[in-house]
Design an enzyme around this catalytic site. Structure first.
Site, PDB file in Angstrom:
ATOM      1  N   SER A 125      80.839  61.892  37.515  1.00  0.00           N
ATOM      2  CA  SER A 125      81.736  61.466  36.445  1.00  0.00           C
ATOM      3  C   SER A 125      81.891  59.940  36.474  1.00  0.00           C
ATOM      4  O   SER A 125      80.903  59.222  36.345  1.00  0.00           O
ATOM      5  CB  SER A 125      83.078  62.193  36.569  1.00  0.00           C
ATOM      6  OG  SER A 125      83.854  62.060  35.405  1.00  0.00           O
ATOM      7  N   ASP A 220      79.946  70.383  28.704  1.00  0.00           N
ATOM      8  CA  ASP A 220      80.662  69.130  28.944  1.00  0.00           C
ATOM      9  C   ASP A 220      80.622  68.245  27.695  1.00  0.00           C
ATOM     10  O   ASP A 220      79.567  68.094  27.068  1.00  0.00           O
ATOM     11  CB  ASP A 220      80.006  68.417  30.122  1.00  0.00           C
ATOM     12  CG  ASP A 220      80.735  67.178  30.593  1.00  0.00           C
ATOM     13  OD1 ASP A 220      81.790  66.846  30.026  1.00  0.00           O
ATOM     14  OD2 ASP A 220      80.239  66.541  31.544  1.00  0.00           O
ATOM     15  N   HIS A 250      82.304  70.192  32.669  1.00  0.00           N
ATOM     16  CA  HIS A 250      82.457  68.989  33.478  1.00  0.00           C
ATOM     17  C   HIS A 250      83.051  69.338  34.850  1.00  0.00           C
ATOM     18  O   HIS A 250      83.967  70.146  34.966  1.00  0.00           O
ATOM     19  CB  HIS A 250      83.385  68.018  32.753  1.00  0.00           C
ATOM     20  CG  HIS A 250      83.434  66.650  33.326  1.00  0.00           C
ATOM     21  ND1 HIS A 250      82.413  65.745  33.151  1.00  0.00           N
ATOM     22  CD2 HIS A 250      84.373  66.022  34.072  1.00  0.00           C
ATOM     23  CE1 HIS A 250      82.732  64.606  33.768  1.00  0.00           C
ATOM     24  NE2 HIS A 250      83.909  64.756  34.331  1.00  0.00           N
TER      25      HIS A 250
END
Length: 278
Positions: A125, A220, A250
């Protein structure tokens, strides 16, 4: 976001860690050093890890399971970096810290007990965004050459309105409101959001970057920019392994589903082992 599924914690893998403090141009940065379970005859290669959390959540321990697994399976030292987070420390502080720590790791193998010439960098991320920035700076400055970069579920376009980033499911983990909060905290001046160190997907000078493992999650909101970045790297002549994990959202490497999470983490470790063994 920082909770790890109990079946992804790899409780059977022993933990050999020590604290490290690295001085950088943006202040001292605490790190945790993970050693392989068994000592090696020659210095082990090294992997620098940047955790996620939208540049706002400062919890490097959320990657403990990944760091332990990689140290054991890829037989390398792992440096888990506790970089500063927003809103107290905004761009470019985290980038400066991430780069300076990695440069220090590359240059101080004998001191640390690893082989700094066999180095890789990666993250999840926000940490994957920092990974892209570190690799870009290393290329432009000619300071060190990572053998692999791991880009996992990265925010790579901080210009586009998050509401335009679609998901295949009704309630994905990342909401547009949350993404706006993260971006505003990290890069409050909109004029800076097109900076290549903030939005790597918006630039076309990608040649010469390190080989990449790009992982994206089917559901995601960040999947499309990750997929596009993998294609752009490949078009620029960068060796790329790209996998879209189906049916997951995610941060699935932390929250599950467990089979996909384990498969992705094992893919990271296996790819690292191959890249760092040559």
């Amino acid at each position: 976001m920082s909770r790890v599924h109990k079946d992804l914690r790899f409780a059977d893998i022993p933990k050999r860690t020590e604290a490290l403090l690295v001085e950088t141009g943006a202040g001292p940065v605490p790190c945790t050093v993970y050693r392989p379970p068994s000592d090696t005859e020659t210095p082990a290669p090294v992997y620098v890890n940047f955790h996620g959390g939208g540049f706002v959540v400062g919890r490097p321990e959320q990657d403990d399971h990944i760091c332990r697994y990689i140290a054991a399976t890829a037989s390398c030292v792992v440096i888990n970096v506790d970089y500063a987070v927003a809103p107290q420390r905004q761009f470019p502080v985290p980038v400066t810290q991430a780069y300076d720590v990695t440069a220090w790791v590359a240059a101080n193998g004998p001191t640390g007990g690893w082989d700094g010439s066999r180095l890789a960098v990666g993250g999840h991320s926000a940490g994957a965004n920092l990974t892209a920035a570190v690799c870009r700076l290393a290329r432009d400055r000619g300071t060190f050459s990572p053998r692999l970069q791991i880009i996992d579920s990265a925010p790579l376009d901080q210009i586009a309105d998050p509401a335009t980033k679609q998901s295949l499911i009704a309630k994905p983990l990342l909401s547009p409101q949350l993404m706006r909060v993260f971006t505003a905290a990290y890069v409050p001046d909109p004029a800076h959001r097109a900076d290549p160190l903030v939005s790597p997907a918006l630039v076309d000078d990608l040649a010469g970057l390190p080989p990449a493992l790009v992982i994206t999650a089917e559901n995601d909101r960040l999947r499309e920019e990750g997929d596009a970045y993998a294609k752009a790297l490949e078009a620029a002549g960068v060796p790329v392994v790209h996998r879209v994990f189906q049916g997951v959202d995610h941060y699935f490497t932390h929250t599950g589903p467990v089979p996909a999470g384990k498969a992705a983490i094992d893919m990271m470790a296996t790819t690292l082992h191959t890249a760092l063994s040559v």
